[in-house]
Design a protein around this motif. Sequence first.
Motif, PDB file in Angstrom:
ATOM      1  N   UNK A 196       0.826  -1.212   0.000  1.00 54.99           N
ATOM      2  CA  UNK A 196       0.000   0.000   0.000  1.00 54.99           C
ATOM      3  C   UNK A 196       0.855   1.254   0.000  1.00 54.99           C
ATOM      4  N   UNK A 197       1.935   1.222   0.776  1.00 53.76           N
ATOM      5  CA  UNK A 197       2.820   2.398   0.798  1.00 53.76           C
ATOM      6  C   UNK A 197       3.375   2.652  -0.601  1.00 53.76           C
ATOM      7  N   UNK A 198       3.787   1.580  -1.282  1.00 57.81           N
ATOM      8  CA  UNK A 198       4.331   1.722  -2.634  1.00 57.81           C
ATOM      9  C   UNK A 198       3.274   2.219  -3.599  1.00 57.81           C
ATOM     10  N   UNK A 199       2.058   1.676  -3.472  1.00 56.28           N
ATOM     11  CA  UNK A 199       0.976   2.084  -4.364  1.00 56.28           C
ATOM     12  C   UNK A 199       0.690   3.571  -4.192  1.00 56.28           C
ATOM     13  N   UNK A 200       0.592   4.006  -2.938  1.00 54.06           N
ATOM     14  CA  UNK A 200       0.282   5.418  -2.665  1.00 54.06           C
ATOM     15  C   UNK A 200       1.380   6.324  -3.209  1.00 54.06           C
ATOM     16  N   UNK A 201       2.624   5.940  -2.969  1.00 57.25           N
ATOM     17  CA  UNK A 201       3.723   6.787  -3.423  1.00 57.25           C
ATOM     18  C   UNK A 201       3.733   6.881  -4.943  1.00 57.25           C
ATOM     19  N   UNK A 202       3.533   5.736  -5.615  1.00 54.79           N
ATOM     20  CA  UNK A 202       3.534   5.737  -7.073  1.00 54.79           C
ATOM     21  C   UNK A 202       2.418   6.620  -7.620  1.00 54.79           C
ATOM     22  N   UNK A 203       1.214   6.442  -7.080  1.00 54.13           N
ATOM     23  CA  UNK A 203       0.070   7.233  -7.539  1.00 54.13           C
ATOM     24  C   UNK A 203       0.302   8.712  -7.264  1.00 54.13           C
ATOM     25  N   UNK A 204       0.757   9.020  -6.070  1.00 51.58           N
ATOM     26  CA  UNK A 204       0.953  10.415  -5.707  1.00 51.58           C
ATOM     27  C   UNK A 204       1.955  11.073  -6.644  1.00 51.58           C
ATOM     28  N   UNK A 205       3.046  10.404  -6.893  1.00 46.43           N
ATOM     29  CA  UNK A 205       4.061  10.986  -7.778  1.00 46.43           C
ATOM     30  C   UNK A 205       3.505  11.117  -9.196  1.00 46.43           C
ATOM     31  N   UNK A 206       2.795  10.105  -9.664  1.00 43.52           N
ATOM     32  CA  UNK A 206       2.244  10.140 -11.024  1.00 43.52           C
ATOM     33  C   UNK A 206       1.247  11.277 -11.183  1.00 43.52           C
ATOM     34  N   UNK A 207       0.434  11.501 -10.129  1.00 46.74           N
ATOM     35  CA  UNK A 207      -0.606  12.529 -10.232  1.00 46.74           C
ATOM     36  C   UNK A 207      -0.079  13.925  -9.938  1.00 46.74           C
TER      37      UNK A 207
END
Lengths: 354, 542
Positions: A97-108
């Motif tokens: 979940x931490x990885x998913x959030x970080x990836x999404x946040x950076x992408x957005x």
Amino acid sequence: MSRGFSITARLRPELVATITATVAVIATLAVAATLLALGGHSPGDAFAALARGAFGTWDRFVSFTLVRATPLLLTGLAVALAFRARVWNIGAEGQLHAGALAGVAVALLLPGAGAVLALPITLLAAAAAGALWASVPAAMKTEMGVGEVITTLLMNFVALFLAQFLVQGPLRESRGVFNQTDEIPAAAHLPALLPDTRLHLGFLFGVVIAVTLWLFLTRTPGGFRIRAAGASVRAAEVSGRFSVTPVIWLSFLASGAIAGLAGWIQIAGVTHRMYEGLSPGWGYTAIAVALLARLHPLAVVVTAIVFGALSAGGGAMQREAGVPEVWVRGIEALVILAVLTADRIVQGMAASRD
Amino acid sequence: MTAAARLDSITRRFGHVTALDTVDFELAPGEIHGLLGENGAGKTTLANILGGLLVADAGGVEIGGRAVDLRSARDARALGVAMVHQHFSLVPRFTGFENVALFNGEAWTRRGTATRGYRSQVEARARELKLAVELDAPVAELGVGERQRIEILKALMSDTRVLLLDEPTAVLAPQEVDGLFAVLREVAGAGTAIVLVAHKLDEVLAVADRVTVLRRGRHVLTEAAAGLTARELAKAMVGRGLAAAGARGAGWAAGSEGEPPSARAAADAGGRAGQSEADADPVAVLDDVTVGSGEAPALRDVSLTVHRGEILGIAGVDGNGQRALAAVLAGMVRPDTGTANLSEEAGWIPQDRSDEGLVKDFTIVENVALALHGNASHRRGPWLDWAGIADRSAALVDEMDVLAGSPDARAGTLSGGNQQKVVTGRELLRAGELLVAESPTRGLDVQATRAVRARIVELARTGDRPPGVVLISTDLDEVLELADRIAVMVRGRLIPVPPEDCDATAIGALMLSAGSTGDGGHGGGGNDAGHGGGRAGREHTT
């Protein structure tokens, strides 16, 4: 009897492990068949539907089984690596979940990142976030001696609630309808691995990481230290003359990074958004995947596909044979029990030889 | 009079090791019977057989004149045999009363109210035995001495014919020891026979009526304590007549009957000449090294010099700081005070070969890699040079004469002797300047013992620049046989033994001395302040 024992003893351990795992899976199916029959279902129909759903066509296999195997492959590798060092990381779910959030946040939030760089940057962010999430229990273990089973497990809940909070609040989609993020820019999508299928590059990443881990563990001094520390801390320190603390850190961080990648790769390759309940518990199923593979990275590729097939076939089993999908969860649990039991039996046979 | 218990020709093996070899033991009602022996002599095994925890391979057990078949501690208890272990078995959160009730199968409530009847029984029994016990505080809050008294009370609530105490004084401060002995005399006076497993001679002589000495699993003597001296007991325990020991005097080279021929040959070939030149060449120097702090540091003010080509023997009863000394010499532990001047990497054969010396799930090659994996010459770029390590391992298997299918055999499948050969061979690869060997032959059979000793001697005696060897062993014979110089470790101190005193009796007495070795503190007689009926234990609560 004793003849059987000595045959086991002469075989290579890898082969013994493979046989054990295979026997465990077959035993599981036998038990599951019995239970299905007792529950009034036809085991034959159920298994046939499951097999069709998982392997029935090339597309079922590639677009369903392998796609569903991908997050299990990555988290399974994360768990296998940690367990090799005897770091009981139960926290792959949280790190995912931490990885998913970080990836999404950076992408957005970093739309300025050039298209070419979008994927590398988001992948790095996800790995870093997973490692960061794992660093908390790692520090507690090495600095304060707090057992990681509890801390990694509890960090899962923190990550889950953090994800809920973010998709309901700061990262909520601009339409404001569902508790999910906006779709990530196309530049951050993982390209398809095979044309006209849903299989994305993430599966290949998983296989590459599996091979890399295998080479690392068996061929490098660092990997040797992980195996030695995992087999016996005292022998590692006294006979290996190295401190296990850096080894614990390394395996914790690498494990967290791989689990973090699993979360972001699922979004970048499949869902293209983050939402509540992204993972049906991959981080926990990963423990079964890793144990069934006897913590061998290459075997994790196989066991992840087995569990991916169960997941892909479960839906078909429900639709076609009327067997509720929840049976699949039961079968997964039975696999773990069967593997652990078979393990003990084989070990007992080896011990009774001496 | 019927014996309280009798063991008849008991034999018990653990794998290849015979822990007890046709041992007879008899216990009279109401006596305190000291059971003495060095580590590994078999005293705990004997107590465990009587307590039902171990079953003998051969021989008979009689309790109260009746032949019995003890299969569990429960069986033994039913026959009136109770055991107090070195590590207590009390529930820390429960009060003393709750622990006593729990053990004896009595119901109780949090306050003990529902079982007033039992409560008063417990109190009455404590008074009867003159046991000062705290029944209402959680055990976790009690001192060691108090916990021990609860253990004893717990064991003695039901009819007890035999009370077994495994090293009960090991955990106690000296004043508490006196208190314990007063209790034991009371208990014995009431007719219970007591077996006191111990290795401190003066303590046993102070309280026991009779003493039995075991040595390497064999019965050596059983006599009335009144007629024995500590010196005689030390001799019986280490098992060497005065004459034999005196004959060797200062010399290692004064070979005698017991020595492995190969060791002697190696010494004759390489040894003495080279050694005098090497005398001035120290490979490790410790100066006033202390490790740990407080009342009982692991090492205190230890100074020693190890010279090239010599074997320095360190004798002592287990747990007197040998472990810390080995770790310091191997460079694994830094002294808290004082200086350690060591040369690069040392070989270290750790005492616990199966847990520390080896990874049992690893192959021989992988175990050898434990020593070589950090070595630049065994790397190819980022990779380990497994082919090179496998070659070294094959050579090692050959040289050390390890009986294994191949270097790819798993260490856990080897016998103890072959495991030790692998460890020894591997540590010899490391030992450029210094080899620390900790009880290197413990648990090995005669053949393997010879092979390992011969290899160590050969190492120190041959070559142009042989390393220095520190041989730490609880086996006094081994130290006397191999060492050029001897020192004894007692309570973290290292006491050099002058060459003229190098006989088993003198060293044995030093090894077993209970603190009369200069730290001035305890062990003297007449120290009976603070107990009597009182609660001396409280003062020692940490």
